[in-house]
Design a protein around this motif. Structure first.
Motif, PDB file in Angstrom:
ATOM      1  N   GLN A  57       7.229 -15.211  -1.464  1.00 53.30           N
ATOM      2  CA  GLN A  57       7.860 -16.451  -1.004  1.00 53.30           C
ATOM      3  C   GLN A  57       7.052 -17.105   0.112  1.00 53.30           C
ATOM      4  N   ALA A  58       6.362 -16.263   0.899  1.00 53.65           N
ATOM      5  CA  ALA A  58       5.496 -16.785   1.950  1.00 53.65           C
ATOM      6  C   ALA A  58       4.182 -17.337   1.395  1.00 53.65           C
ATOM      7  N   GLU A  59       3.975 -17.176   0.078  1.00 55.06           N
ATOM      8  CA  GLU A  59       2.759 -17.626  -0.600  1.00 55.06           C
ATOM      9  C   GLU A  59       1.517 -16.975   0.010  1.00 55.06           C
ATOM     10  N   HIS A  60       1.673 -15.683   0.310  1.00 53.76           N
ATOM     11  CA  HIS A  60       0.584 -14.908   0.916  1.00 53.76           C
ATOM     12  C   HIS A  60       0.214 -13.790  -0.062  1.00 53.76           C
ATOM     13  N   SER A  61      -0.732 -14.079  -0.946  1.00 48.61           N
ATOM     14  CA  SER A  61      -1.050 -13.139  -2.028  1.00 48.61           C
ATOM     15  C   SER A  61      -1.625 -11.826  -1.492  1.00 48.61           C
ATOM     16  N   LEU A  62      -2.396 -11.897  -0.405  1.00 50.45           N
ATOM     17  CA  LEU A  62      -2.979 -10.674   0.146  1.00 50.45           C
ATOM     18  C   LEU A  62      -1.890  -9.757   0.702  1.00 50.45           C
ATOM     19  N   LEU A  63      -0.907 -10.341   1.374  1.00 50.33           N
ATOM     20  CA  LEU A  63       0.215  -9.552   1.895  1.00 50.33           C
ATOM     21  C   LEU A  63       1.034  -8.967   0.745  1.00 50.33           C
ATOM     22  N   ALA A  64       1.248  -9.753  -0.316  1.00 52.02           N
ATOM     23  CA  ALA A  64       1.981  -9.246  -1.481  1.00 52.02           C
ATOM     24  C   ALA A  64       1.248  -8.065  -2.111  1.00 52.02           C
ATOM     25  N   ALA A  65      -0.075  -8.181  -2.246  1.00 51.42           N
ATOM     26  CA  ALA A  65      -0.863  -7.081  -2.812  1.00 51.42           C
ATOM     27  C   ALA A  65      -0.777  -5.847  -1.928  1.00 51.42           C
ATOM     28  N   TYR A  66      -0.784  -6.047  -0.618  1.00 57.21           N
ATOM     29  CA  TYR A  66      -0.677  -4.927   0.320  1.00 57.21           C
ATOM     30  C   TYR A  66       0.650  -4.197   0.142  1.00 57.21           C
ATOM     31  N   MET A  67       1.730  -4.947   0.004  1.00 57.38           N
ATOM     32  CA  MET A  67       3.043  -4.322  -0.150  1.00 57.38           C
ATOM     33  C   MET A  67       3.184  -3.642  -1.511  1.00 57.38           C
ATOM     34  N   ILE A  68       2.613  -4.242  -2.551  1.00 55.54           N
ATOM     35  CA  ILE A  68       2.642  -3.603  -3.869  1.00 55.54           C
ATOM     36  C   ILE A  68       1.824  -2.312  -3.836  1.00 55.54           C
ATOM     37  N   GLY A  69       0.663  -2.353  -3.172  1.00 54.28           N
ATOM     38  CA  GLY A  69      -0.141  -1.146  -3.029  1.00 54.28           C
ATOM     39  C   GLY A  69       0.579  -0.070  -2.238  1.00 54.28           C
ATOM     40  N   SER A  70       1.324  -0.483  -1.211  1.00 62.33           N
ATOM     41  CA  SER A  70       2.101   0.482  -0.425  1.00 62.33           C
ATOM     42  C   SER A  70       3.189   1.127  -1.281  1.00 62.33           C
TER      43      SER A  70
END
Length: 262
Positions: A57-70
């Motif tokens: 929702q924040a449109e932050h793909s790098l943060l989304a990838a980080y959370m998916i990786g976590s």
């Protein structure tokens, strides 16, 4: 989480809305980690999903990838490597065609651990090689991209290599990689407790049974002292999978483990 949600409610239409959503993602990711440390698996997954949704929702793909990786790393720890590998493929899609080298090194390291947990040695080794290449590339960057705070360097990669070698049953390579990692990085106390259970597994595989139980007993102490159910469960897992002789060290650990549970 509640504070960020209240602030977002007042600022939904402002220029800062996406920044607040990114904060919510970070807070949810930390809450997920805390519940994982308490071995509250269901609640942890709920917060990881919230962290991923907030990052998107924040449109932050790098943060989304980080959370998916976590979340993928969490699922490996929960003994579901195939789900973790699917999640890592999704994280790569979030990153696009030219991800930062730090992100690639980190995701490849988790992928190597996933393949090793699924007993796919060639894929695990290939993922480690890709991670090594990404670490070299990341050294040319001025600083790691947020949400990474510290560089993903050779010492951190050695830590993942050690975990991979434990999963693959390569005791000597695991011990050597642990030594390389710990000579450069001093992990926080809870992470040290987790690592002691892994090193104990490597020692048991190499036939050093007394040292293995010494390490896992110390890990159990950390788990009890700091209220980390995650570490206690790892100590129990070590004992369940231990296939060596019933030594005096093993009996002493059994007695201590029973006392802990009762």
């Amino acid at each position: 989480m509640n504070l960020a949600n209240r602030v977002l409610g007042r600022a939904t239409q402002s220029d800062f809305a996406n920044d607040i959503r990114a904060v919510m993602s970070e807070a949810a990711g930390f809450a997920a980690w805390l519940h994982a440390d308490m071995h509250d698996i269901g609640t942890s997954r709920t917060y990881y999903r919230l962290a991923i949704d907030s990052a998107r929702q924040a449109e932050h793909s790098l943060l989304a990838a980080y959370m998916i990786g976590s979340l993928a790393a969490f699922e490996i720890d929960a003994d579901d490597p195939m789900l973790a590998l699917d999640l890592l493929a999704q994280a790569r899609r979030e990153l696009g065609e030219q991800p930062p080298a730090t992100a690639r090194a980190w995701l490849c390291s988790i992928e190597a651990l996933g393949h090793a947990t699924a007993y796919d040695a060639p894929a695990a080794v290939a993922a480690l090689r890709e991670a090594e290449s990404a670490v070299i590339a990341s050294e040319r960057a001025a600083a790691p991209p947020w949400p990474w705070v510290f560089p993903f360097d050779d010492a951190k990669l050695a830590g993942y290599r050690a975990l991979v070698m434990v999963r693959l049953g390569r005791a000597d390579e695991a011990v050597a990689a642990f030594a390389e990692s710990l000579s450069s990085v001093q992990p926080a106390i809870k992470q040290r407790g987790v690592l002691m259970t892994e090193i104990a597994t490597a020692k048991a595989m190499s036939g050093d049974y007394d040292e293995a139980f010494h390490l896992v007993s110390n890990a159990l102490t950390v788990g009890i002292t700091y209220g980390s159910e995650r570490i206690i469960q790892r100590a129990r897992r070590f004992r369940r999978t231990y296939g060596g002789p019933m030594t005096s060290s093993a009996r002493a650990f059994d007695e201590r483990l029973r006392a802990t549970l009762l």
